[in-house]
Design a protein around this motif. Structure first.
Motif, PDB file in Angstrom:
ATOM      1  N   MET A 121     120.787 -26.641  61.281  1.00  0.00           N
ATOM      2  CA  MET A 121     120.666 -26.402  62.697  1.00  0.00           C
ATOM      3  C   MET A 121     122.048 -26.091  63.270  1.00  0.00           C
ATOM      4  N   ALA A 122     122.123 -25.140  64.136  1.00  0.00           N
ATOM      5  CA  ALA A 122     123.389 -24.744  64.763  1.00  0.00           C
ATOM      6  C   ALA A 122     123.834 -25.783  65.788  1.00  0.00           C
ATOM      7  N   ILE A 123     125.128 -25.800  66.068  1.00  0.00           N
ATOM      8  CA  ILE A 123     125.644 -26.680  67.109  1.00  0.00           C
ATOM      9  C   ILE A 123     126.320 -25.835  68.185  1.00  0.00           C
ATOM     10  N   SER A 124     126.488 -26.409  69.353  1.00  0.00           N
ATOM     11  CA  SER A 124     127.133 -25.761  70.486  1.00  0.00           C
ATOM     12  C   SER A 124     128.619 -26.102  70.502  1.00  0.00           C
ATOM     13  N   THR A 125     129.394 -25.310  71.232  1.00  0.00           N
ATOM     14  CA  THR A 125     130.809 -25.630  71.397  1.00  0.00           C
ATOM     15  C   THR A 125     131.016 -26.776  72.385  1.00  0.00           C
ATOM     16  N   TYR A 126     129.956 -27.197  73.057  1.00  0.00           N
ATOM     17  CA  TYR A 126     130.032 -28.375  73.914  1.00  0.00           C
ATOM     18  C   TYR A 126     130.318 -29.577  73.025  1.00  0.00           C
ATOM     19  N   LYS A 127     131.205 -30.422  73.422  1.00  0.00           N
ATOM     20  CA  LYS A 127     131.595 -31.626  72.695  1.00  0.00           C
ATOM     21  C   LYS A 127     132.503 -31.316  71.494  1.00  0.00           C
ATOM     22  N   ILE A 128     133.490 -30.424  71.719  1.00  0.00           N
ATOM     23  CA  ILE A 128     134.515 -30.151  70.715  1.00  0.00           C
ATOM     24  C   ILE A 128     135.862 -30.522  71.328  1.00  0.00           C
ATOM     25  N   PHE A 129     136.697 -31.203  70.553  1.00  0.00           N
ATOM     26  CA  PHE A 129     137.907 -31.817  71.088  1.00  0.00           C
ATOM     27  C   PHE A 129     139.126 -31.540  70.221  1.00  0.00           C
ATOM     28  N   LEU A 130     140.289 -31.380  70.872  1.00  0.00           N
ATOM     29  CA  LEU A 130     141.568 -31.330  70.176  1.00  0.00           C
ATOM     30  C   LEU A 130     142.115 -32.755  70.169  1.00  0.00           C
ATOM     31  N   MET A 131     142.351 -33.275  68.983  1.00  0.00           N
ATOM     32  CA  MET A 131     142.755 -34.665  68.805  1.00  0.00           C
ATOM     33  C   MET A 131     144.174 -34.726  68.230  1.00  0.00           C
ATOM     34  N   LYS A 132     144.844 -35.859  68.479  1.00  0.00           N
ATOM     35  CA  LYS A 132     146.164 -36.127  67.910  1.00  0.00           C
ATOM     36  C   LYS A 132     146.178 -37.559  67.390  1.00  0.00           C
ATOM     37  N   LYS A 133     146.777 -37.731  66.229  1.00  0.00           N
ATOM     38  CA  LYS A 133     146.900 -39.081  65.678  1.00  0.00           C
ATOM     39  C   LYS A 133     148.025 -39.793  66.416  1.00  0.00           C
TER      40      LYS A 133
ATOM     41  N   ALA B 267     143.810 -32.658  64.883  1.00  0.00           N
ATOM     42  CA  ALA B 267     142.472 -32.406  64.361  1.00  0.00           C
ATOM     43  C   ALA B 267     141.626 -31.758  65.440  1.00  0.00           C
ATOM     44  N   VAL B 268     140.613 -31.053  65.003  1.00  0.00           N
ATOM     45  CA  VAL B 268     139.565 -30.561  65.893  1.00  0.00           C
ATOM     46  C   VAL B 268     138.302 -31.292  65.474  1.00  0.00           C
ATOM     47  N   TRP B 269     137.720 -32.026  66.418  1.00  0.00           N
ATOM     48  CA  TRP B 269     136.515 -32.801  66.147  1.00  0.00           C
ATOM     49  C   TRP B 269     135.322 -32.145  66.804  1.00  0.00           C
ATOM     50  N   PHE B 270     134.239 -32.045  66.044  1.00  0.00           N
ATOM     51  CA  PHE B 270     132.958 -31.542  66.549  1.00  0.00           C
ATOM     52  C   PHE B 270     132.032 -32.740  66.720  1.00  0.00           C
ATOM     53  N   GLY B 271     131.607 -32.990  67.945  1.00  0.00           N
ATOM     54  CA  GLY B 271     130.622 -34.039  68.192  1.00  0.00           C
ATOM     55  C   GLY B 271     131.178 -35.200  68.998  1.00  0.00           C
ATOM     56  N   ALA B 272     130.281 -35.778  69.815  1.00  0.00           N
ATOM     57  CA  ALA B 272     130.655 -36.912  70.664  1.00  0.00           C
ATOM     58  C   ALA B 272     129.401 -37.664  71.069  1.00  0.00           C
ATOM     59  N   THR B 273     129.619 -38.870  71.534  1.00  0.00           N
ATOM     60  CA  THR B 273     128.542 -39.617  72.167  1.00  0.00           C
ATOM     61  C   THR B 273     128.773 -39.550  73.668  1.00  0.00           C
TER      62      THR B 273
END
Length: 142
Positions: free
Chosen positions: A1-13, A85-91
């Protein structure tokens, strides 16, 4: 199933190796590139043949809305190698998104730079965040 670009984040450690959202982004670049093609054609071949070489990678450019506070925070990171990092997904709870990377976490090391971008009439002021990757981009397994 495809995902949307909604809920994509640029992260830093950050401190204690904890990942933190760096900034809200408006877009993200390709997280990989095609390998260079090394020609193996001989005079006996009817057409050109190749083997894959080293993977090509450009600077990673993200765009974001400009605020003085965000710009100042990012400018302070310039020239300092870090893990990103680029993270896909969120709550989502009570209209607050919490990045989880449940649909993928793409991690890399690099050095960041930032600059405001040009604009025109009736536009939102933006900025470009560029990360020069210093490690291969890998998909985290956990």
């Amino acid at each position: 199933m495809a995902i949307s670009t909604y809920k994509i984040f640029l992260m830093k450690k950050g401190a204690n190796d904890a990942w933190e959202k760096l900034i809200d982004i408006k877009d993200f670049p390709d997280l990989g590139g095609s390998p260079e093609m090394l020609e193996t054609t001989t005079l006996s071949d009817k057409m050109q043949t190749y083997v894959p070489g080293i993977q090509s990678m450009d600077a990673l450019e993200f765009t974001s809305n400009y605020t003085k506070d965000d710009y100042t925070t990012l400018k302070a990171l310039e020239g300092t190698p870090a893990d990103y990092a680029v993270w896909f997904g969120a709550t989502e709870a009570a209209n607050v998104l919490t990045p989880t990377g449940s649909d993928g976490k793409f991690e890399f090391g690099g050095s960041l730079s930032v600059f405001p971008i040009g604009g025109g009439v009736n536009e939102v002021v933006g900025m470009t965040i560029t990360i020069a990757p210093s490690t291969p981009i890998t998909m985290a397994t956990a």
